[in-house]
Design an enzyme around this catalytic site. Structure first.
Site, PDB file in Angstrom:
ATOM      1  N   SER A 124       0.835  -1.201   0.000  1.00 48.01           N
ATOM      2  CA  SER A 124       0.000   0.000   0.000  1.00 48.01           C
ATOM      3  C   SER A 124       0.866   1.245   0.000  1.00 48.01           C
ATOM      4  CB  SER A 124      -0.860  -0.026   1.270  1.00 48.01           C
ATOM      5  OG  SER A 124      -1.455   1.225   1.495  1.00 48.01           O
ATOM      6  N   TYR A 149      -2.374  -1.018  10.894  1.00 42.51           N
ATOM      7  CA  TYR A 149      -2.600  -1.580   9.558  1.00 42.51           C
ATOM      8  C   TYR A 149      -1.400  -1.296   8.659  1.00 42.51           C
ATOM      9  CZ  TYR A 149      -3.900  -1.768   4.685  1.00 42.51           C
ATOM     10  OH  TYR A 149      -3.864  -2.026   3.341  1.00 42.51           O
ATOM     11  N   LYS A 153       1.714  -3.748   6.706  1.00 41.97           N
ATOM     12  CA  LYS A 153       2.174  -3.743   5.300  1.00 41.97           C
ATOM     13  C   LYS A 153       3.679  -3.503   5.253  1.00 41.97           C
ATOM     14  CE  LYS A 153      -1.702  -4.578   3.386  1.00 41.97           C
ATOM     15  NZ  LYS A 153      -1.944  -5.830   2.711  1.00 41.97           N
TER      16      LYS A 153
HETATM   17  P1  NAD Z   1     -11.120  -7.009   0.952  1.00 40.82           P
HETATM   18  O1  NAD Z   1     -11.341  -7.036   2.426  1.00 40.82           O
HETATM   19  O2  NAD Z   1     -12.257  -6.742   0.065  1.00 40.82           O
HETATM   20  O3  NAD Z   1     -10.439  -8.383   0.483  1.00 40.82           O
HETATM   21  C1  NAD Z   1      -9.594  -9.128   1.309  1.00 40.82           C
HETATM   22  C2  NAD Z   1     -10.088 -10.559   1.306  1.00 40.82           C
HETATM   23  O4  NAD Z   1      -9.220 -11.344   2.125  1.00 40.82           O
HETATM   24  C3  NAD Z   1     -11.502 -10.708   1.891  1.00 40.82           C
HETATM   25  O5  NAD Z   1     -12.306 -11.423   0.979  1.00 40.82           O
HETATM   26  C4  NAD Z   1     -11.298 -11.474   3.197  1.00 40.82           C
HETATM   27  O6  NAD Z   1     -12.392 -12.310   3.500  1.00 40.82           O
HETATM   28  C5  NAD Z   1     -10.001 -12.225   2.922  1.00 40.82           C
HETATM   29  N1  NAD Z   1      -9.205 -12.530   4.114  1.00 40.82           N
HETATM   30  C6  NAD Z   1      -8.833 -11.684   5.109  1.00 40.82           C
HETATM   31  N2  NAD Z   1      -8.102 -12.334   6.020  1.00 40.82           N
HETATM   32  C7  NAD Z   1      -7.995 -13.633   5.601  1.00 40.82           C
HETATM   33  C8  NAD Z   1      -7.358 -14.782   6.119  1.00 40.82           C
HETATM   34  N3  NAD Z   1      -6.701 -14.756   7.268  1.00 40.82           N
HETATM   35  N4  NAD Z   1      -7.445 -15.937   5.413  1.00 40.82           N
HETATM   36  C9  NAD Z   1      -8.118 -15.978   4.244  1.00 40.82           C
HETATM   37  N5  NAD Z   1      -8.746 -14.921   3.714  1.00 40.82           N
HETATM   38  C10 NAD Z   1      -8.676 -13.755   4.386  1.00 40.82           C
HETATM   39  O7  NAD Z   1      -9.931  -5.972   0.676  1.00 40.82           O
HETATM   40  P2  NAD Z   1      -9.384  -5.379  -0.704  1.00 40.82           P
HETATM   41  O8  NAD Z   1      -9.748  -3.962  -0.749  1.00 40.82           O
HETATM   42  O9  NAD Z   1      -9.752  -6.276  -1.827  1.00 40.82           O
HETATM   43  O10 NAD Z   1      -7.840  -5.449  -0.424  1.00 40.82           O
HETATM   44  C11 NAD Z   1      -7.051  -6.550  -0.818  1.00 40.82           C
HETATM   45  C12 NAD Z   1      -5.631  -6.336  -0.314  1.00 40.82           C
HETATM   46  O11 NAD Z   1      -5.125  -5.111  -0.830  1.00 40.82           O
HETATM   47  C13 NAD Z   1      -5.516  -6.244   1.211  1.00 40.82           C
HETATM   48  O12 NAD Z   1      -4.324  -6.900   1.613  1.00 40.82           O
HETATM   49  C14 NAD Z   1      -5.421  -4.762   1.454  1.00 40.82           C
HETATM   50  O13 NAD Z   1      -4.711  -4.470   2.636  1.00 40.82           O
HETATM   51  C15 NAD Z   1      -4.640  -4.308   0.229  1.00 40.82           C
HETATM   52  N6  NAD Z   1      -4.872  -2.895  -0.094  1.00 40.82           N
HETATM   53  C16 NAD Z   1      -6.139  -2.431  -0.245  1.00 40.82           C
HETATM   54  C17 NAD Z   1      -6.364  -1.093  -0.528  1.00 40.82           C
HETATM   55  C18 NAD Z   1      -7.747  -0.547  -0.641  1.00 40.82           C
HETATM   56  O14 NAD Z   1      -7.918   0.669  -0.513  1.00 40.82           O
HETATM   57  N7  NAD Z   1      -8.768  -1.354  -0.899  1.00 40.82           N
HETATM   58  C19 NAD Z   1      -5.269  -0.232  -0.691  1.00 40.82           C
HETATM   59  C20 NAD Z   1      -3.980  -0.740  -0.544  1.00 40.82           C
HETATM   60  C21 NAD Z   1      -3.789  -2.086  -0.245  1.00 40.82           C
HETATM   61  C1  WQD Z   2      -9.518   9.666   0.859  1.00 44.14           C
HETATM   62  C2  WQD Z   2      -9.711  11.160   1.119  1.00 44.14           C
HETATM   63  C3  WQD Z   2     -10.032  11.649   3.431  1.00 44.14           C
HETATM   64  C4  WQD Z   2     -13.910   9.666   3.841  1.00 44.14           C
HETATM   65  C5  WQD Z   2      -6.989   4.622   2.959  1.00 44.14           C
HETATM   66  C6  WQD Z   2      -5.927   3.946   3.761  1.00 44.14           C
HETATM   67  C7  WQD Z   2      -4.806   3.514   2.865  1.00 44.14           C
HETATM   68  C8  WQD Z   2      -5.327   2.675   1.692  1.00 44.14           C
HETATM   69  C9  WQD Z   2      -6.473   3.331   0.999  1.00 44.14           C
HETATM   70  C10 WQD Z   2      -5.209   0.373   2.239  1.00 44.14           C
HETATM   71  C11 WQD Z   2      -8.961  11.654   2.360  1.00 44.14           C
HETATM   72  C12 WQD Z   2     -11.251  12.002   2.630  1.00 44.14           C
HETATM   73  C13 WQD Z   2     -12.725  10.159   3.343  1.00 44.14           C
HETATM   74  C14 WQD Z   2     -14.928  10.572   4.229  1.00 44.14           C
HETATM   75  C15 WQD Z   2     -13.505  12.386   3.542  1.00 44.14           C
HETATM   76  N1  WQD Z   2      -5.860   1.428   2.131  1.00 44.14           N
HETATM   77  N2  WQD Z   2     -12.522  11.498   3.196  1.00 44.14           N
HETATM   78  N3  WQD Z   2     -14.682  11.899   4.057  1.00 44.14           N
HETATM   79  O1  WQD Z   2      -7.223   7.646   3.751  1.00 44.14           O
HETATM   80  O2  WQD Z   2      -6.304   8.019   1.404  1.00 44.14           O
HETATM   81  O3  WQD Z   2      -6.398   5.760   2.314  1.00 44.14           O
HETATM   82  O4  WQD Z   2      -7.473   3.731   1.951  1.00 44.14           O
HETATM   83  O5  WQD Z   2      -4.036   0.183   2.145  1.00 44.14           O
HETATM   84  O6  WQD Z   2      -3.905   2.791   3.657  1.00 44.14           O
HETATM   85  O7  WQD Z   2      -5.440   4.857   4.739  1.00 44.14           O
HETATM   86  O8  WQD Z   2      -8.496   6.841   1.696  1.00 44.14           O
HETATM   87  O9  WQD Z   2     -10.845   6.883   0.976  1.00 44.14           O
HETATM   88  O10 WQD Z   2     -10.330   6.952   3.450  1.00 44.14           O
HETATM   89  O11 WQD Z   2      -9.809   8.948   2.059  1.00 44.14           O
HETATM   90  O12 WQD Z   2     -13.330  13.594   3.440  1.00 44.14           O
HETATM   91  O13 WQD Z   2     -15.992  10.187   4.718  1.00 44.14           O
HETATM   92  O14 WQD Z   2     -11.104  11.388   1.387  1.00 44.14           O
HETATM   93  O15 WQD Z   2      -9.806  12.562   4.466  1.00 44.14           O
HETATM   94  O16 WQD Z   2      -8.534  12.954   2.081  1.00 44.14           O
HETATM   95  P1  WQD Z   2      -7.071   7.182   2.363  1.00 44.14           P
HETATM   96  P2  WQD Z   2      -9.948   7.336   2.066  1.00 44.14           P
END
Ligand code: NAD
Ligand code: WQD
Length: 338
Positions: A124, A149, A153
């Site tokens: 991330s 969190y 990562k």
């Molecule tokens: P999500 O929660 O939709 O998907 C994650 C999946 O993993 C879920 O289906 C959950 O049931 C499964 N899971 C969790 N723990 C598990 C375990 N111990 N064993 C088996 N399955 C398990 O999340 P996402 O948004 O699809 O994110 C996927 C990955 O990408 C995550 O690792 C997340 O941290 C990373 N990521 C997401 C974002 C984002 O904003 N969505 C941003 C950066 C990184």
């Molecule tokens: C985006 C912008 C908020 C909600 C998070 C995690 C990051 C990654 C992605 C996993 C910011 C603003 C949000 C609301 C708002 N996840 N906001 N009102 O914080 O950039 O990233 O998700 O790895 O680790 O921190 O994403 O969508 O929460 O926020 O004003 O109700 O929207 O302040 O500027 P963020 P976000």
């Protein structure tokens, strides 16, 4: 050989499964269904017209994972499984470290025992921490993360780097995602958060559908063009396609590779609200609230390395991201069926 997709029924995983299957790649999915619905499996099959193996299994279950490696011909792994809610991780650090870090250790150990040393990991942009200035490049020092969190990562990145140093038969790709939004064009797959959404786009779509009254903008006094936070939003299908390139990379050569997956463009909260209103024809009422603790003013990628080395670039713009998020939300007001 199949690609094992951990967390493959979740938001990003499910979109990646569809794109993998569309290119004829065989997949095997592991998910414990903690943060997704089983119906996501049916939607993936319906969209691709193809079947695939799904194991309901926790990645911390070494025995269960081993059986999968024994039954299937796994060539590489895309590792999405993890918990991802920043606020929740502050309340439940042990659960986050156990699920994300311990889960990854178990997975890596099982992979090693079965001679599978190719992995693409969902990292991330959060690993860049508070001290780097956007546009963020892969060679910047990572760390300085402000929540459990993000630390999971960062720690997993450290573990994977150390693993490669110890044994360079591994091929490891760390993908640093920026802010994934959007949904599949069909409107049948998208993001389905539990409870009150923390992230901006699902909050906006729930306001648009009438589930929430109004958006709270977390601060408008940042040093940005309109005072609201600036982020690098990326369409989830572009992100999914980035994984296909990353799998090709780890299957093609050994090494430790790190790529940003972003567009390289920053949009403010109010830019996103405006784009969404245009895409949906719905007005999004909002109020300005205080800053959210731990938020950065600005976070966006330099996306050139992935272009130069993987030949990947995000193609879908903010309007398409909003249109697709809205199609998903309006066709599935309650998300995936139980
Ligand atoms: P999500 O929660 O939709 O998907 C994650 C999946 O993993 C879920 O289906 C959950 O049931 C499964 N899971 C969790 N723990 C598990 C375990 N111990 N064993 C088996 N399955 C398990 O999340 P996402 O948004 O699809 O994110 C996927 C990955 O990408 C995550 O690792 C997340 O941290 C990373 N990521 C997401 C974002 C984002 O904003 N969505 C941003 C950066 C990184
Ligand atoms: C985006 C912008 C908020 C909600 C998070 C995690 C990051 C990654 C992605 C996993 C910011 C603003 C949000 C609301 C708002 N996840 N906001 N009102 O914080 O950039 O990233 O998700 O790895 O680790 O921190 O994403 O969508 O929460 O926020 O004003 O109700 O929207 O302040 O500027 P963020 P976000």
């Amino acid at each position: 050989m199949a690609v094992l997709v951990t967390g493959g029924l979740g938001y990003i995983g499910s979109h990646t499964c569809v794109e993998l299957m569309n290119t004829g790649t065989e997949i095997v999915v592991v998910d414990n269904l903690y943060n997704c619905k089983k119906s996501s499996y049916d939607r993936i099959k319906a969209l691709t017209g193809k079947d695939f193996k799904f194991y309901e299994c926790d990645i911390r279950d070494a025995e269960g994972l081993s059986k999968i490696f024994e039954n299937e011909n796994i060539g590489s792994v895309i590792h999405f499984a993890g918990l991802k809610a920043v606020g929740e991780s502050v309340q439940k650090p042990l659960e986050y470290f156990d699920n994300n870090v311990n889960g990854t250790l178990v997975l890596l150990d099982v992979m090693r025992k079965h001679g599978c040393k190719k992995i693409v990991f969902s990292s991330s942009a959060t690993v860049y921490g508070m001290n780097n200035v956007s546009p963020l490049t892969e060679n910047m020092e990572v760390g300085g993360v402000t929540n459990p969190y993000g630390r999971t990562k960062y720690m997993i990145e450290c573990i994977l780097k150390d693993l490669y140093v110890s044994d360079n038969e591994w091929s490891i790709c760390l993908l640093r995602y920026f802010n994934p939004i959007g949904a599949h064009k069909s409107g049948t797959m998208g993001e389905d958060p539990n409870g009150i959404p923390n992230n901006l786009m699902p909050y906006i779509t729930q306001v648009a559908i009438g589930k929430r009254e109004c958006l709270t903008v977390h601060g408008n006094d940042y040093d940005t063009p309109d005072g609201t936070g600036v982020r690098d939003y990326i369409h989830v299908v572009d992100l999914a396609l980035g994984h296909l390139k990353a799998v090709g990379k780890v299957e093609g050569e050994n090494g430790l590779f790190i790529y940003n997956l972003g567009t390289g463009i920053g949009y403010s909260v109010l830019d996103v609200v405006k784009a969404f209103e245009k895409a949906s024809g719905k007005e999004i009422p909002y109020v300005i609230g205080p800053r959210r603790s731990g938020d950065l003013a600005t976070c966006y990628s330099n996306a050139e390395k992935a272009l130069n080395e993987l030949g990947w670039k995000a193609e879908r713009g903010i309007d398409e991201m909003c249109e697709d998020s809205w199609r998903w939300q309006s066709q599935n007001p309650d998300g995936y069926p139980d």
